[in-house]
Enzyme design. Sequence first.
Site, PDB file in Angstrom:
ATOM      1  N   ARG A   1      -6.371  -9.897   0.290  1.00 32.32           N
ATOM      2  CA  ARG A   1      -6.253 -10.261  -1.131  1.00 32.32           C
ATOM      3  C   ARG A   1      -4.826 -10.715  -1.424  1.00 32.32           C
ATOM      4  O   ARG A   1      -3.972 -10.655  -0.562  1.00 32.32           O
ATOM      5  CB  ARG A   1      -6.647  -9.083  -2.024  1.00 32.32           C
ATOM      6  CG  ARG A   1      -5.761  -7.872  -1.851  1.00 32.32           C
ATOM      7  CD  ARG A   1      -6.169  -6.737  -2.789  1.00 32.32           C
ATOM      8  NE  ARG A   1      -5.416  -5.529  -2.459  1.00 32.32           N
ATOM      9  CZ  ARG A   1      -5.574  -4.369  -3.076  1.00 32.32           C
ATOM     10  NH1 ARG A   1      -6.461  -4.254  -4.040  1.00 32.32           N
ATOM     11  NH2 ARG A   1      -4.860  -3.318  -2.734  1.00 32.32           N
TER      12      ARG A   1
ATOM     13  N   CYS B   1       0.037 -18.493  -3.746  1.00 35.93           N
ATOM     14  CA  CYS B   1       1.444 -18.718  -4.053  1.00 35.93           C
ATOM     15  C   CYS B   1       1.552 -18.939  -5.558  1.00 35.93           C
ATOM     16  O   CYS B   1       0.842 -19.776  -6.116  1.00 35.93           O
ATOM     17  CB  CYS B   1       1.918 -19.947  -3.277  1.00 35.93           C
ATOM     18  SG  CYS B   1       3.553 -20.491  -3.784  1.00 35.93           S
TER      19      CYS B   1
ATOM     20  N   ASN C   1      -4.151  -8.362 -10.662  1.00 33.93           N
ATOM     21  CA  ASN C   1      -4.086  -6.978 -10.199  1.00 33.93           C
ATOM     22  C   ASN C   1      -2.784  -6.771  -9.425  1.00 33.93           C
ATOM     23  O   ASN C   1      -2.527  -7.479  -8.445  1.00 33.93           O
ATOM     24  CB  ASN C   1      -5.249  -6.665  -9.255  1.00 33.93           C
ATOM     25  CG  ASN C   1      -5.326  -5.185  -8.900  1.00 33.93           C
ATOM     26  OD1 ASN C   1      -5.805  -4.377  -9.687  1.00 33.93           O
ATOM     27  ND2 ASN C   1      -4.825  -4.821  -7.727  1.00 33.93           N
ATOM     28  N   GLU C   2      -1.967  -5.866  -9.915  1.00 33.09           N
ATOM     29  CA  GLU C   2      -0.734  -5.482  -9.216  1.00 33.09           C
ATOM     30  C   GLU C   2       0.050  -6.670  -8.691  1.00 33.09           C
ATOM     31  O   GLU C   2       0.190  -6.858  -7.478  1.00 33.09           O
ATOM     32  CB  GLU C   2      -1.050  -4.527  -8.065  1.00 33.09           C
ATOM     33  CG  GLU C   2      -1.487  -3.168  -8.527  1.00 33.09           C
ATOM     34  CD  GLU C   2      -1.710  -2.201  -7.369  1.00 33.09           C
ATOM     35  OE1 GLU C   2      -1.803  -2.650  -6.217  1.00 33.09           O
ATOM     36  OE2 GLU C   2      -1.795  -0.994  -7.635  1.00 33.09           O
TER      37      GLU C   2
ATOM     38  N   GLU D   1      -4.607   3.425 -12.418  1.00 31.79           N
ATOM     39  CA  GLU D   1      -5.244   3.907 -11.194  1.00 31.79           C
ATOM     40  C   GLU D   1      -4.539   5.198 -10.782  1.00 31.79           C
ATOM     41  O   GLU D   1      -3.369   5.185 -10.418  1.00 31.79           O
ATOM     42  CB  GLU D   1      -5.104   2.877 -10.066  1.00 31.79           C
ATOM     43  CG  GLU D   1      -5.777   1.554 -10.385  1.00 31.79           C
ATOM     44  CD  GLU D   1      -5.641   0.532  -9.264  1.00 31.79           C
ATOM     45  OE1 GLU D   1      -5.234   0.911  -8.141  1.00 31.79           O
ATOM     46  OE2 GLU D   1      -5.918  -0.647  -9.510  1.00 31.79           O
TER      47      GLU D   1
ATOM     48  N   GLN E   1     -12.694   1.976   2.837  1.00 34.48           N
ATOM     49  CA  GLN E   1     -13.739   2.980   3.097  1.00 34.48           C
ATOM     50  C   GLN E   1     -13.203   4.405   3.111  1.00 34.48           C
ATOM     51  O   GLN E   1     -13.897   5.346   2.791  1.00 34.48           O
ATOM     52  CB  GLN E   1     -14.349   2.746   4.474  1.00 34.48           C
ATOM     53  CG  GLN E   1     -15.195   1.543   4.591  1.00 34.48           C
ATOM     54  CD  GLN E   1     -15.541   1.281   6.040  1.00 34.48           C
ATOM     55  OE1 GLN E   1     -15.755   2.212   6.808  1.00 34.48           O
ATOM     56  NE2 GLN E   1     -15.596   0.014   6.386  1.00 34.48           N
TER      57      GLN E   1
HETATM   58  C1  GAL Z   1      -4.098  -0.265  -5.549  1.00 36.50           C
HETATM   59  C2  GAL Z   1      -4.990  -1.433  -5.902  1.00 36.50           C
HETATM   60  C3  GAL Z   1      -6.453  -1.062  -5.831  1.00 36.50           C
HETATM   61  C4  GAL Z   1      -6.740  -0.310  -4.585  1.00 36.50           C
HETATM   62  C5  GAL Z   1      -5.868   0.903  -4.528  1.00 36.50           C
HETATM   63  C6  GAL Z   1      -6.117   1.765  -3.332  1.00 36.50           C
HETATM   64  O1  GAL Z   1      -2.853  -0.682  -5.127  1.00 36.50           O
HETATM   65  O2  GAL Z   1      -4.705  -1.928  -7.177  1.00 36.50           O
HETATM   66  O3  GAL Z   1      -7.219  -2.235  -5.885  1.00 36.50           O
HETATM   67  O4  GAL Z   1      -6.511  -1.135  -3.500  1.00 36.50           O
HETATM   68  O5  GAL Z   1      -4.532   0.487  -4.488  1.00 36.50           O
HETATM   69  O6  GAL Z   1      -5.264   2.863  -3.315  1.00 36.50           O
END
Ligand code: GAL
Length: 634
Positions: free
Chosen positions: A105, A109, A143-144, A315, A364
């Site tokens: 992912r 650029c 995302n991030e 998260e 996983q």
């Molecule tokens: C973050 C990310 C998520 C997932 C997670 C796993 O950095 O935004 O999509 O990959 O880590 O810990």
Amino acid sequence: MKRTLGVCYYPEHWPEERWAQDAAQMVEIGLTWVRIGEFAWSRLEPAPGDLQFDWLDSAIEILGDAGLRVVLGTPTATPPRWMLDKHPDMLALDENGHPRKFGSRRHYCFSHEGYRKESRRITRLLAERYGANPHVAAWQTDNEYGCHDTVLSYSDAARNAFQDWLARRYQSPDALNRAWGNVFWSMEYDRFDQIDLPNQTVTEANHPHQLAFRRFSSDQVIALNKIQVDEIRAHSDAPILHNYMGRVTDFDHYAMGRDLDIATWDSYPIGFLSDRLEASDDHKARFLRQGDPDMQAFHHDLYRTVGKGRWWVMEQQPGPVNWAPYNPAPLPGMVRLWTWEAFAHGAEAVCYFRWRQAPFGQEQMHAGLLRTDGEPAPALDELAEIKREIEALPDVGTGKADVALILDYESCWAWEAQPQGADFNMFRLALSAYRALRQCGLSIDILPPDTTDLSAYKLVLAPGLMTIPDALRNALAAFEGTALIGPRSGSKTAELSIPIPMGPNLPGLDATVTLAESLPPGTDIPLSDGGRFVHWVERIEGEAEIVRQTESGAPALVHAGDLHYLAGWPDEDTFRAIVRDLCDGVGIQTHDLPDGLRIRDTESHRFYINYAPEQITFNGISVPPAGAVWTDLP
Ligand code: GAL
């Protein structure tokens, strides 16, 4: 302020028949938010222009009808494979000029015009379709940004955009040559189109060239985000947020924060301890299943400012992750502790990553709230307790800190361009200052370097701020509290050359740094009071009064009135002692907290957060291992 909980969910990973059951269970355990969509591009548009939004319509409807509020992510962190056929040059190139290929992912650029257009297009389509959907209560861009080292790209697109950026910033090659000191090694340019990116040079590229590239790269991230924000705002009144990462300093988060409504960040305490913290083996063993006691709080305080007061954890690690060098499980109680720590720092919401552990894909081995088979994972029990506690505890407010720490992204880039020592950097210094404050039991605000008014604080720290902006210099001159500046602060101009007169040039302080040394691990400079400087030490000339000195009698900490300059990097104990003295001087009460215990004061309550694996009793308050308790403010 309401404290809410949520979860990250991937309906596209599970059969549609399961969605309603998942939604009902989320509501039952007390979740408010469900974030979806941020990696789903290949299912939303399996082939160019073939839009398949029906499944997302149903997912949003099922989740929303169950009572959940949806955070809808734009899927731009995962462009599908066909995108590469359409735009073969859209990949970022690494420092060696190698493409960062498809197959995971963030393979784009930021400077690629074609990809920017695609990103605008998919965002617009989503915003048009869901902008007025009552269940879509917030939007997440991408995302991030910056995760997996993705801010800097050495592609042709980046080079071309960099040349334009330079022409705008410097106006003429002569001005650029002067600003960068390009007479050195005959590096002068005649035209902007001669200027390449600062990679693959024979030895290091000129520092201002590197710094300019970092400033440019940060601007590119902010520009891509702004494209998405503009598209969403045209169709939706819901707040827009982004999920920032831990210890990513490659773009200016304050600047991005100005375009967004809420800052959120992704908190992986155990992963971070293992993969992005410099600490002794003993420290890492002690906090193996809890995470570092200051890393999360640092980001909570940072993102509260980035979000202009509004911030979430998007998260939250609920069990072992998959991506760190080692991935232990949290101690029982840690999910509750991390959640309450965030609330104590003013979070509006804490969302867990992820709902159910995936049986396929790269993650996983990453725990969720449910196991792969759909049964509860250990974190779920803790959620029940958190839910009860949220209901029982009234709004505690965010609280007002007496102490501020200034963190400057440009200085982070300047340190990286010109580290001068191999194993340290600006973030590490800022975290060590933060740790010293926290070990003294203080609550802290983190501020940007263009802060103009410090009057809300009694103590301000600005370590490692390579360039002190004029506005901050003026704010320091007007400041009535105590300030601790340095090491390395004010040592460079904004173009990363040495100012004359030499730094730090602080108002009223007769102290000039005339020489700096970096020190390898295992070496130090002893101070006369038993303290030590590690990593970095400076020589000072001038008449400023000496507060602390080295064993050999050189100034280590000097001051003029309440303005202090620190001429080295103190080790942990020394930093704590310095902070304690400053607090005593300005009437801030400090504590001598046991290892692993931290305090955070809100408007009405004091939270005791125990990262240690043993019970701690402090001032009559007993805090279980991996526990959090709170009392009324004393
Ligand atoms: C973050 C990310 C998520 C997932 C997670 C796993 O950095 O935004 O999509 O990959 O880590 O810990």
